[in-house]
Design a protein around this motif. Structure first.
Motif, short mmCIF file in Angstrom:
data_model
loop_
_atom_site.label_atom_id
_atom_site.label_comp_id
_atom_site.label_asym_id
_atom_site.label_seq_id
_atom_site.Cartn_x
_atom_site.Cartn_y
_atom_site.Cartn_z
N TYR A 56 0.82 -1.21 0.00
CA TYR A 56 0.00 0.00 0.00
C TYR A 56 0.86 1.26 0.00
N GLY A 57 2.15 1.14 -0.28
CA GLY A 57 3.06 2.26 -0.13
C GLY A 57 3.34 2.46 1.36
N LEU A 65 1.40 -0.67 -4.71
CA LEU A 65 1.02 -1.71 -5.65
C LEU A 65 -0.46 -2.05 -5.55
N GLY A 66 -1.07 -1.65 -4.44
CA GLY A 66 -2.48 -1.92 -4.20
C GLY A 66 -3.11 -0.75 -3.47
N ASP A 67 -4.41 -0.76 -3.42
CA ASP A 67 -5.20 0.32 -2.82
C ASP A 67 -5.64 -0.09 -1.42
N PRO A 68 -5.29 0.69 -0.39
CA PRO A 68 -5.70 0.32 0.97
C PRO A 68 -7.22 0.34 1.17
N ARG A 69 -7.96 0.88 0.22
CA ARG A 69 -9.43 0.83 0.31
C ARG A 69 -9.98 -0.47 -0.28
N ARG A 70 -9.06 -1.30 -0.82
CA ARG A 70 -9.45 -2.59 -1.40
C ARG A 70 -8.61 -3.69 -0.77
N PHE A 108 -0.41 5.96 17.82
CA PHE A 108 0.00 5.45 16.52
C PHE A 108 -0.98 6.05 15.53
N THR A 109 -0.50 6.92 14.65
CA THR A 109 -1.40 7.61 13.73
C THR A 109 -1.49 6.87 12.40
N ASP A 110 -2.71 6.55 12.01
CA ASP A 110 -3.01 5.92 10.73
C ASP A 110 -3.09 7.05 9.70
N ARG A 111 -2.12 7.12 8.79
CA ARG A 111 -2.06 8.21 7.82
C ARG A 111 -3.15 8.12 6.76
N PHE A 112 -3.72 6.95 6.57
CA PHE A 112 -4.81 6.81 5.61
C PHE A 112 -6.12 7.32 6.18
#
Length: 182
Positions: A56-57, A65-70, A108-112
């Motif tokens: 997910y980067g 390489l993939g989308d964290p929403r999928r 812990f901060t989730d950047r997404f």
């Protein structure tokens, strides 16, 4: 059963072998991190997460390489536990999360999602182990990055020692010995 081979195939289909990364390609880096975690005795789910950690980067490597929403796409290949660790790793806002990782209730901060989490100790251990393996590989591959970031990472990882396995702790100690050397 989820396999390393299926994960490697997914990475190939997503072009990881064509993405430049210190030490060659992203795929080569992912394989080295996976191997390092195996040498350290990591359980299969953490090794699979190591193989896919940049899917997910990351906060330090923007190519995804993939989308964290999928997330289901990766879950289908590596399983729920390994994907959850990949997401945790990829979602980390490093600036706000790294300094507090060793604190049991550190933020812990989730950047997404922009959410502040309080991961359990087991997740903090896995995250720390994966991060050390990743950075040791990057710094081993690049004298320039080692000179620029080696000392700061060695100092940071020293604060994470309560979270690290003995082999990861030795890697941090070794990093401290050559950090900053070109």
């Amino acid at each position: 059963m989820k396999t390393d081979a299926a994960a490697a195939e997914l990475l190939l289909t997503r072009g990881a072998d064509r993405v430049e990364h210190p030490g060659g390609t992203l795929l080569a880096h992912l394989r080295r991190v996976h191997a390092m975690l195996g040498e350290w005795g990591a359980r299969p789910e953490l090794r699979l997460a190591g193989l896919c950690h940049a899917f997910y980067g990351t906060d330090g490597f923007g190519t995804a390489l993939g989308d964290p929403r999928r997330r289901g796409e990766l879950i289908d290949v590596v399983g729920t536990e390994a994907e959850r660790l990949v997401y945790l790793y990829a979602s980390c806002d490093r600036r706000s999360s790294y300094p507090h990782l060793a604190s049991a209730d550190g933020p812990f901060t989730d950047r997404f999602a922009g959410a502040v989490l309080r991961p359990p100790q087991a997740d903090r251990r896995d995250f720390a182990e994966l991060t050390v393996a990743n950075e040791v590989d990057v710094l081993t591959a690049s004298a320039e990055l080692r000179a620029a970031h080696g000392r700061a990472l060695a100092d940071l990882f020293a604060t994470w020692r309560p979270l690290l396995s003995p082999p990861a702790t030795r890697a941090v100690e070794d990093l401290g010995q050559w950090a900053g050397e070109p």
